[in-house]
Motif scaffolding. Structure first.
Motif, PDB file in Angstrom:
ATOM      1  N   UNK A  45     -19.686  25.483 -52.637  1.00 35.70           N
ATOM      2  CA  UNK A  45     -19.517  24.553 -51.514  1.00 35.70           C
ATOM      3  C   UNK A  45     -18.444  23.489 -51.786  1.00 35.70           C
ATOM      4  N   UNK A  46     -18.374  22.988 -53.047  1.00 41.77           N
ATOM      5  CA  UNK A  46     -17.377  21.979 -53.385  1.00 41.77           C
ATOM      6  C   UNK A  46     -15.968  22.561 -53.364  1.00 41.77           C
ATOM      7  N   UNK A  47     -15.847  23.823 -53.759  1.00 38.00           N
ATOM      8  CA  UNK A  47     -14.548  24.502 -53.732  1.00 38.00           C
ATOM      9  C   UNK A  47     -13.976  24.485 -52.314  1.00 38.00           C
ATOM     10  N   UNK A  48     -14.806  24.766 -51.339  1.00 40.90           N
ATOM     11  CA  UNK A  48     -14.336  24.778 -49.942  1.00 40.90           C
ATOM     12  C   UNK A  48     -13.811  23.404 -49.529  1.00 40.90           C
ATOM     13  N   UNK A  49     -14.531  22.360 -49.903  1.00 40.05           N
ATOM     14  CA  UNK A  49     -14.095  21.002 -49.530  1.00 40.05           C
ATOM     15  C   UNK A  49     -12.776  20.651 -50.218  1.00 40.05           C
ATOM     16  N   UNK A  50     -12.668  21.030 -51.494  1.00 40.68           N
ATOM     17  CA  UNK A  50     -11.429  20.745 -52.243  1.00 40.68           C
ATOM     18  C   UNK A  50     -10.241  21.470 -51.617  1.00 40.68           C
ATOM     19  N   UNK A  51     -10.449  22.725 -51.204  1.00 37.56           N
ATOM     20  CA  UNK A  51      -9.367  23.522 -50.625  1.00 37.56           C
ATOM     21  C   UNK A  51      -8.929  22.978 -49.267  1.00 37.56           C
ATOM     22  N   UNK A  52      -9.883  22.470 -48.498  1.00 39.24           N
ATOM     23  CA  UNK A  52      -9.533  21.858 -47.211  1.00 39.24           C
ATOM     24  C   UNK A  52      -8.623  20.657 -47.455  1.00 39.24           C
ATOM     25  N   UNK A  53      -9.007  19.823 -48.412  1.00 39.10           N
ATOM     26  CA  UNK A  53      -8.227  18.613 -48.710  1.00 39.10           C
ATOM     27  C   UNK A  53      -6.816  18.965 -49.193  1.00 39.10           C
ATOM     28  N   UNK A  54      -6.698  20.025 -49.979  1.00 41.03           N
ATOM     29  CA  UNK A  54      -5.397  20.421 -50.529  1.00 41.03           C
ATOM     30  C   UNK A  54      -4.538  21.212 -49.537  1.00 41.03           C
ATOM     31  N   UNK A  55      -5.124  21.661 -48.459  1.00 36.40           N
ATOM     32  CA  UNK A  55      -4.414  22.567 -47.550  1.00 36.40           C
ATOM     33  C   UNK A  55      -3.163  21.909 -46.974  1.00 36.40           C
ATOM     34  N   UNK A  56      -2.095  22.681 -46.770  1.00 36.12           N
ATOM     35  CA  UNK A  56      -0.860  22.133 -46.170  1.00 36.12           C
ATOM     36  C   UNK A  56      -1.123  21.454 -44.828  1.00 36.12           C
ATOM     37  N   UNK A  57      -2.070  21.998 -44.071  1.00 36.93           N
ATOM     38  CA  UNK A  57      -2.386  21.436 -42.750  1.00 36.93           C
ATOM     39  C   UNK A  57      -2.843  19.985 -42.879  1.00 36.93           C
ATOM     40  N   UNK A  58      -3.788  19.744 -43.793  1.00 37.86           N
ATOM     41  CA  UNK A  58      -4.338  18.393 -43.968  1.00 37.86           C
ATOM     42  C   UNK A  58      -3.317  17.484 -44.645  1.00 37.86           C
ATOM     43  N   UNK A  59      -2.592  17.998 -45.623  1.00 33.97           N
ATOM     44  CA  UNK A  59      -1.602  17.176 -46.320  1.00 33.97           C
ATOM     45  C   UNK A  59      -0.495  16.724 -45.369  1.00 33.97           C
ATOM     46  N   UNK A  60      -0.077  17.607 -44.486  1.00 27.69           N
ATOM     47  CA  UNK A  60       0.941  17.261 -43.499  1.00 27.69           C
ATOM     48  C   UNK A  60       0.413  16.189 -42.534  1.00 27.69           C
ATOM     49  N   UNK A  61      -0.855  16.331 -42.131  1.00 28.10           N
ATOM     50  CA  UNK A  61      -1.469  15.341 -41.232  1.00 28.10           C
ATOM     51  C   UNK A  61      -1.563  13.983 -41.920  1.00 28.10           C
ATOM     52  N   UNK A  62      -1.925  13.987 -43.207  1.00 30.48           N
ATOM     53  CA  UNK A  62      -2.030  12.727 -43.961  1.00 30.48           C
ATOM     54  C   UNK A  62      -0.688  12.001 -44.002  1.00 30.48           C
ATOM     55  N   UNK A  63       0.371  12.743 -44.278  1.00 28.04           N
ATOM     56  CA  UNK A  63       1.705  12.129 -44.338  1.00 28.04           C
ATOM     57  C   UNK A  63       2.105  11.551 -42.979  1.00 28.04           C
ATOM     58  N   UNK A  64       1.821  12.300 -41.924  1.00 28.20           N
ATOM     59  CA  UNK A  64       2.180  11.869 -40.570  1.00 28.20           C
ATOM     60  C   UNK A  64       1.407  10.599 -40.177  1.00 28.20           C
TER      61      UNK A  64
END
Length: 680
Positions: A45-64
Motif C-alpha cells: 500500500x505504501x508503494x502505491x502512495x510513493x509512486x503517485x507522489x513521484x509520478x510525472x503527473x503530480x510532479x508537473x502539477x506541483x511545479x505549476x
C-alpha cells in the motif's frame, strides 16, 4: 447446502463453518488467494502512495501550483502526502482474519445461508492474473462491501481495494479498521480542488496499472434506498478505464455481481428516508447499537456473479487508442470520443446485475399482499398466499427472472417469520401488514428533506414503503409488459408503430425509475410484446394489438406501476402551478408530497403511499431535465429548475392518456381506505 434449478445452482458458503467445532482454524488457515493482476514484485500500500507522489503527473502539477500560488513545493508535497494518507488503503492480514471470524459468527446467527454460484467463481479465477479485475456489485445495503470481502476471503480471492465514502472515514475506529481491510476513501465532492482531484485520479491509475488486487466500486454510486437499480455514475469507471484507453494494461475485466437479500438490514431506515426523514449520521456508537441485529433473523443472502465483461472485447474495433501516441503519457487524458463509449459499458454492467437478481419468496409474497390490499379484497390465509406465489413464480420465470424457491410451503412460513416486522397473521390466520403508530422526535422534524408529513400519514405510509422496497426488485421484469398493458388499457387497439411510439415515450419517461438504455429500446419492446402475447396479456386482431384474456395478470402488472405514473402526473401538475419562475428542487419535493398527502387525507379513493417517495419525485425531475422540459442549475449547494410550462403541459397531457391522478382516483372504490384502516 445446495440450491439448484435448471438454470442456476448456488452453494451455501456458510455451511462448512456451521459444521466446525471452532471457526478459528478456518480464519487462521494459510491462504494463497488468487490475485487479479500479477506484478513483477508485490506492491505494498505504501508503494502505491510513493509512486503517485513521484509520478510525472503530480510532479508537473506541483511545479505549476508552486509558481502560480507562490508556495514552496515542499509545502504542496506535504499536502499531497496528507491527501494520500486520507485516500490510501492498507492491508493487515491479522485484522482481516479477526473480522472474518467475527463476521462468520454474526452471519451464522442471523442468516439462514449465504449462497453463491460457485461455478462462476471457478471460471472467474481461471481468467484472473493477466489484467486488472474490477468487482462491480449492486449496492442495496452497507453490508454489501463487508460481505463482498467475506466472500473473497472464503473463496480464496484476493480481498479487493474498495472505494468507500468519506462518511466511514470519520467514524472513530471503524475508518481505520475498514482501511486495514482494503478500503480507500473518496470525497463526494472536490469543490474545484485540483490538488485533491488530480491526486485521487492518479491513485486510481496507480492501483489499476501497478496493483495486484482487484478493485471494487459501486457503479450506482450510492445505496439504492428503493431496492431498484439506480442510473450508473460514470466518474470512477472513467478513471479506471484510463489505464486501458492509454494502453497501459492489456485489458480490464469488469465483474458485475448482484447481491440479493431476503431482508435488508436498513429496510425501515430506507422507508423513512424515502419519505424525507434523513438517515442518522454514521457513528461508531451507532454501529455498535446496530449489532443488536443478532437478535433478529435476516434469512438468506445471494451472490450471483455474472460473466465478466472484457473492455477489450466490449469496445472492440470502435476504439482507436493510437491517438494517445502523440504526447508524453502523463499529459494524456481520455478523449471526448472515449468518454462517449463509457455509458454503454456502465449500463451493460447494471443490466447484467439486474439479470442476475435472485427473486426471493418474500418478493413474491409482497406483490400478492400488495395486490390484495390496494384492491380492497378480503385478506388471504397462508394456503391462499402459497397458491398465488406458485402462480406468480411461473409468471416471473416466463418474464426472464430467477425465483429461488425450493419448498414453497416452508419458504413462505420462513418468510413470514423473517419479515414479522412487516407482515403478520391476524387472529383468524390471514396475512396483513404490521402498522405501528409512529411519533417523530423534534430533531428529525428539523432535518426533513420534503414536506412535514403528519404522523398519521407517516404511520399509514411506512408499512407500504417497506413492502414496496421488496416489490421493487421484481419490477424490472414486469415494467415493459406493464407499459404495454397500460397503453392498451387506454387505447383499446393499436398498430405496431403506434404501440412502439407510446412505449418509447413512457419508457423514456420512466428510464430513471426503471433503468433502460436507448440502444436496447427496440429489442426490449419486441421481447415484451412476445412475452405479453405468450402470457395472453396481449392479443392480436388482424394487424392491431389489444388486451388479452389474462385479466388477473393484467391487474397485477398494472398495480405494480400505477403509483409511478400517478406520481409523475402529480409532479407535472405541481410544476404547472409554479411555472412562472425558477424554483428550488427542495420546494418542488415538499409541494408534491403536500399535494399527495392532501389527496390521501381526502379519502376519495386509494392513493398509494409510495407516491410520497422522494426517490420517485426526484427521478421524475431528473428525467424532465434530461429531456429539456426543465432547465437545471446549481447555486452553491442547492439545485434549481426553470420550468418550460408548455412542455410540462405537453408531458402531463400525454400522461393523462394512460390514467392521470383523477382517473386513478375514480378507478378505485371508496371502501379501500376504510378496508386498510380496519386491517392496519
Amino acid at each position: 447446502m445446495n440450491m439448484c434449478s435448471s438454470s442456476r445452482c448456488y452453494q451455501d458458503f456458510l455451511a462448512p463453518r456451521r459444521e466446525e467445532l471452532s471457526n478459528f482454524m478456518w480464519a487462521s488457515r494459510q491462504i494463497n488467494p488468487q490475485i487479479a493482476y500479477k506484478q513483477p514484485t508485490r506492491p505494498s500500500p505504501q508503494y502505491h502512495k510513493d509512486q503517485v507522489l513521484k509520478s510525472p503527473k503530480i510532479q508537473e502539477l506541483l511545479s505549476e501550483l508552486s509558481q502560480r500560488q507562490n508556495v514552496s513545493k515542499d509545502v504542496l508535497e506535504a499536502q499531497i502526502k496528507n491527501i494520500l494518507d486520507e485516500i490510501g488503503y492498507n492491508k493487515k492480514l491479522k485484522v482481516i482474519r479477526w473480522i472474518g471470524l467475527v463476521l462468520v459468527k454474526i452471519c451464522n446467527k442471523v442468516c439462514s445461508g449465504i449462497y453463491i454460484n460457485e461455478d462462476a467463481i471457478v471460471q472467474l479465477k481461471s481468467r484472473m492474473g493477466n489484467c486488472p479485475v474490477i468487482f462491480v456489485p449492486s449496492h442495496r445495503s452497507y453490508a454489501d462491501f463487508i460481505l463482498m470481502s467475506l466472500m473473497c476471503f472464503t473463496e480464496d480471492l484476493a480481498i479487493p481495494a474498495i472505494a468507500a465514502g468519506m462518511d466511514f472515514h470519520g467514524m472513530w475506529g471503524m475508518g481505520t479498521m475498514l482501511r486495514d481491510t482494503g478500503a480507500f476513501f473518496m470525497r463526494r465532492s472536490y469543490n474545484d480542488d485540483s490538488l485533491y482531484w488530480t491526486t485521487f485520479k492518479q491513485y486510481i491509475y496507480q492501483i489499476v496499472t501497478k496493483g495486484e488486487l482487484p478493485v471494487e466500486f459501486f457503479v450506482e454510486g450510492t445505496r439504492s434506498r428503493s431496492n431498484k437499480s439506480l442510473a450508473p455514475k460514470y466518474g470512477l469507471i472513467l478513471m479506471i478505464l484510463k489505464a486501458f484507453f492509454l494502453s497501459q494494461v492489456p485489458d480490464i475485466l469488469f465483474v458485475p455481481i448482484n447481491i440479493s437479500y431476503d431482508r435488508i438490514l436498513e429496510e425501515k431506515l430506507f422507508a423513512f428516508e424515502l419519505l424525507g426523514i434523513p438517515k442518522p449520521k454514521e457513528t461508531t456508537s451507532g454501529f455498535f447499537k446496530s449489532l443488536s441485529i443478532v437478535k433478529e433473523k435476516y434469512g438468506a443472502i445471494y451472490f450471483d456473479i455474472a460473466k465478466p465483461i472484457s473492455a477489450k472485447e466490449f469496445f472492440g474495433p470502435v476504439l482507436d487508442r493510437s491517438v494517445h501516441n502523440l504526447r508524453p503519457l502523463h499529459q494524456q487524458e481520455i478523449t471526448e470520443e472515449e468518454k462517449k463509449l463509457v455509458p454503454k459499458l456502465a449500463h451493460e454492467i447494471v443490466y447484467r446485475q439486474q439479470k442476475h437478481c435472485v427473486i426471493t419468496t418474500f418478493n413474491l409474497l409482497a406483490i400478492v399482499l400488495h395486490n390484495n390490499l390496494i384492491k380492497g379484497k378480503d385478506l388471504l390465509n397462508v394456503e391462499e398466499i402459497i397458491e398465488e406465489i406458485v402462480w406468480l413464480k411461473g409468471i416471473v420465470e416466463a418474464l426472464g427472472g430467477f425465483v429461488c424457491i425450493d419448498n414453497v410451503q416452508k419458504n413462505v412460513l420462513d418468510a413470514l417469520e423473517v419479515h414479522q416486522n412487516i407482515v403478520t397473521l391476524t387472529s383468524d390466520g390471514k396475512v396483513t401488514l404490521v402498522s405501528n403508530e409512529i411519533v417523530l422526535d423534534k430533531a428529525n422534524i428539523t432535518k426533513l428533506k420534503g414536506h412535514e408529513l403528519s404522523e398519521k400519514t407517516i404511520t399509514l405510509s411506512v408499512p407500504f414503503m417497506m413492502l414496496q422496497i421488496y416489490i421493487n426488485p421484481v419490477l424490472h421484469y414486469f415494467v415493459d409488459v406493464a407499459v404495454l398493458v397500460l397503453i392498451l388499457k387506454n387505447h383499446e387497439r393499436a398498430a405496431l408503430d403506434e404501440l412502439f411510439g407510446h412505449y418509447r415515450f413512457l419508457r423514456a419517461l420512466l428510464s430513471q425509475e426503471f433503468i433502460t438504455f436507448n440502444a436496447r429500446e427496440k429489442m426490449e419492446f419486441d421481447a415484451a410484446l412476445d412475452r405479453g402475447i405468450n402470457l395472453k396479456l396481449i392479443a392480436t386482431d388482424e394487424e392491431l394489438y389489444k388486451l388479452g384474456e389474462n385479466k388477473k395478470l393484467e391487474e397485477t402488472v398494472s398495480n405494480c406501476i400505477d403509483c409511478f405514473i400517478f406520481t409523475y402526473s402529480v409532479v407535472c401538475s405541481v410544476l404547472l402551478q409554479n411555472a412562472s419562475r425558477v424554483i428550488a428542487e427542495t420546494t418542488i419535493l415538499a409541494r408534491v408530497q403536500a399535494e399527495v398527502e392532501t389527496m390521501i387525507s381526502e379519502e376519495k379513493g386509494f392513493i398509494h403511499p409510495y407516491s410520497l417517495s422522494l426517490d420517485t419525485i426526484s427521478n421524475c425531475l431528473s428525467i424532465l431535465a434530461s429531456q429539456k422540459v426543465l432547465t437545471r442549475s446549481r447555486n452553491k449547494n442547492s439545485i434549481f429548475y426553470e420550468i418550460d410550462a408548455a412542455q410540462v403541459l405537453s408531458v402531463r397531457s400525454r400522461l393523462e392518456q394512460y390514467g392521470g391522478p383523477r382517473q386513478v382516483l375514480e378507478g378505485r372504490v371508496d371502501s379501500i381506505q376504510l378496508h386498510l384502516k380496519n386491517k392496519l
